[in-house]
Design a protein around this motif. Structure first.
Motif, short mmCIF file in Angstrom:
data_model
loop_
_atom_site.label_atom_id
_atom_site.label_comp_id
_atom_site.label_asym_id
_atom_site.label_seq_id
_atom_site.Cartn_x
_atom_site.Cartn_y
_atom_site.Cartn_z
N ALA A 93 -56.33 -15.01 -10.88
CA ALA A 93 -57.28 -14.28 -10.03
C ALA A 93 -58.70 -14.77 -10.29
CB ALA A 93 -57.18 -12.79 -10.30
N MET A 94 -59.05 -14.96 -11.57
CA MET A 94 -60.37 -15.47 -11.90
C MET A 94 -60.55 -16.89 -11.40
SD MET A 94 -61.00 -14.02 -15.75
CE MET A 94 -62.33 -15.14 -16.02
N ARG A 95 -59.53 -17.69 -11.56
CA ARG A 95 -59.61 -19.10 -11.14
C ARG A 95 -59.88 -19.21 -9.64
NH1 ARG A 95 -54.71 -23.32 -12.44
NH2 ARG A 95 -55.96 -25.19 -12.48
N ALA A 96 -59.27 -18.31 -8.87
CA ALA A 96 -59.42 -18.35 -7.42
C ALA A 96 -60.75 -17.78 -6.94
CB ALA A 96 -58.28 -17.59 -6.77
N SER A 97 -61.38 -16.92 -7.76
CA SER A 97 -62.53 -16.19 -7.24
C SER A 97 -63.88 -16.54 -7.86
CB SER A 97 -62.30 -14.69 -7.40
OG SER A 97 -62.26 -14.35 -8.77
N GLU B 261 -71.24 -21.20 -11.72
CA GLU B 261 -72.25 -20.37 -12.38
C GLU B 261 -71.63 -19.08 -12.90
OE1 GLU B 261 -75.03 -19.93 -9.22
OE2 GLU B 261 -76.16 -21.71 -9.79
N THR B 262 -70.75 -18.48 -12.14
CA THR B 262 -70.10 -17.25 -12.56
C THR B 262 -69.26 -17.49 -13.80
OG1 THR B 262 -70.04 -16.54 -10.26
CG2 THR B 262 -68.65 -15.34 -11.81
N LEU B 263 -68.59 -18.61 -13.84
CA LEU B 263 -67.76 -18.94 -14.98
C LEU B 263 -68.60 -19.08 -16.25
CD1 LEU B 263 -64.91 -19.36 -15.89
CD2 LEU B 263 -65.08 -21.74 -15.22
N LEU B 264 -69.77 -19.69 -16.14
CA LEU B 264 -70.66 -19.78 -17.30
C LEU B 264 -71.11 -18.40 -17.75
CD1 LEU B 264 -72.84 -22.91 -16.51
CD2 LEU B 264 -71.15 -22.64 -18.33
N LEU B 265 -71.39 -17.52 -16.81
CA LEU B 265 -71.75 -16.15 -17.14
C LEU B 265 -70.59 -15.45 -17.85
CD1 LEU B 265 -73.82 -13.84 -16.92
CD2 LEU B 265 -72.73 -13.25 -14.75
N LEU B 266 -69.38 -15.64 -17.36
CA LEU B 266 -68.21 -15.05 -18.01
C LEU B 266 -68.00 -15.60 -19.41
CD1 LEU B 266 -65.64 -14.92 -15.07
CD2 LEU B 266 -66.87 -13.01 -16.12
N LEU B 267 -68.32 -16.86 -19.61
CA LEU B 267 -68.22 -17.45 -20.94
C LEU B 267 -69.15 -16.73 -21.91
CD1 LEU B 267 -67.14 -19.63 -22.85
CD2 LEU B 267 -68.97 -21.12 -22.04
N VAL B 268 -70.36 -16.45 -21.45
CA VAL B 268 -71.31 -15.73 -22.31
C VAL B 268 -70.84 -14.31 -22.57
CG1 VAL B 268 -73.67 -14.85 -22.45
CG2 VAL B 268 -73.26 -17.18 -21.66
N ALA C 210 -59.94 -25.85 -17.13
CA ALA C 210 -59.20 -26.04 -15.87
C ALA C 210 -60.15 -26.20 -14.69
CB ALA C 210 -58.26 -24.86 -15.64
N ALA C 211 -61.31 -25.54 -14.75
CA ALA C 211 -62.30 -25.64 -13.66
C ALA C 211 -63.27 -26.80 -13.87
CB ALA C 211 -63.08 -24.33 -13.56
N ASN C 212 -63.05 -27.57 -14.92
CA ASN C 212 -63.86 -28.76 -15.20
C ASN C 212 -65.35 -28.43 -15.42
OD1 ASN C 212 -63.99 -31.48 -15.77
ND2 ASN C 212 -64.52 -32.02 -13.66
N ILE C 213 -65.61 -27.32 -16.12
CA ILE C 213 -66.99 -27.01 -16.52
C ILE C 213 -67.46 -28.12 -17.44
CG2 ILE C 213 -68.37 -25.41 -17.92
CD1 ILE C 213 -67.73 -24.21 -15.25
#
Length: 195
Positions: A97-101, A105-112, A131-134
């Motif tokens: 669900a996270m991967r699809a949505s 930038e949101t992924l970096l925020l989630l990392l923090v 997986a998202a190639n950050i």
């Protein structure tokens, strides 16, 4: 099973090899292990307050290294390794669900937020980042800031307040960090909406 795992992790704090176990737990927590390193960090810090800053550094360094391992799992071995780990912990649906949505930038925020408050679980976000190639460099900087802030803040609390703060940390700090993470996400969402 979870309670036994928690109790076993807690029992490691009394061993002479506790610092090595802290490094191992901090490493595996960021990519595959369910119990946070805090469970070991807190009793170790209370038993040896003069070593709190050292323990915070060990936990930060090995947590970041574990995060890098999670990134590599997501980037190079998602189907073979990461997917079965996520399925084992019942996190695959949340991951998908996270991967699809989420965007970059949101992924970096989630990392923090996951580094500070385990929201969402850090292992999910480290694998998702790969997986998202950050960008790996940006991932590492974010992980150092988030995990370092968490462990050094815990060290400061223990150093300043000692044993009385332990129960507060164990019961309420996750909630407070979660509220802070939610506010951070809400602020980011408001910024994106306005911009």
């Amino acid at each position: 099973m979870l309670r036994r795992l928690y109790d076993w992790t807690l029992s490691l704090a009394a061993r002479k090899s506790a610092e090595a176990w802290l490094a191992i737990i901090a490493f595996v927590e960021s990519s595959v292990f369910l119990i946070p390193a805090d469970v070991l960090f807190l009793p170790m810090g209370l038993a040896r307050p003069e070593k709190l800053w050292r323990y915070a550094m060990v936990a930060t360094v090995f947590s970041v290294l574990g995060g890098i391992a999670g990134w590599y799992l997501g980037h190079y071995a998602f189907e073979a390794v990461a997917k079965p780990v996520l399925e084992f912990y019942g996190k695959l649906d949340a991951f998908e669900a996270m991967r699809a949505s989420v965007g970059y930038e949101t992924l970096l925020l989630l990392l923090v937020t996951s580094g500070l408050a385990h929201l969402p679980p850090i292992k999910v976000v480290t694998i998702l980042s790969g997986a998202a190639n950050i960008n790996l460099g940006l991932f590492i900087v974010s992980a150092i800031l988030a995990r370092g802030a968490r462990f050094f803040f815990l060290a400061w609390l223990l150093r300043r307040y000692g044993e009385p703060i332990r129960h507060f940390i164990e019961k309420q700090l996750g909630l407070i960090a979660g509220i802070g993470a939610a506010l951070l996400i809400a602020g980011y969402a408001a910024y994106r909406y306005v911009a």
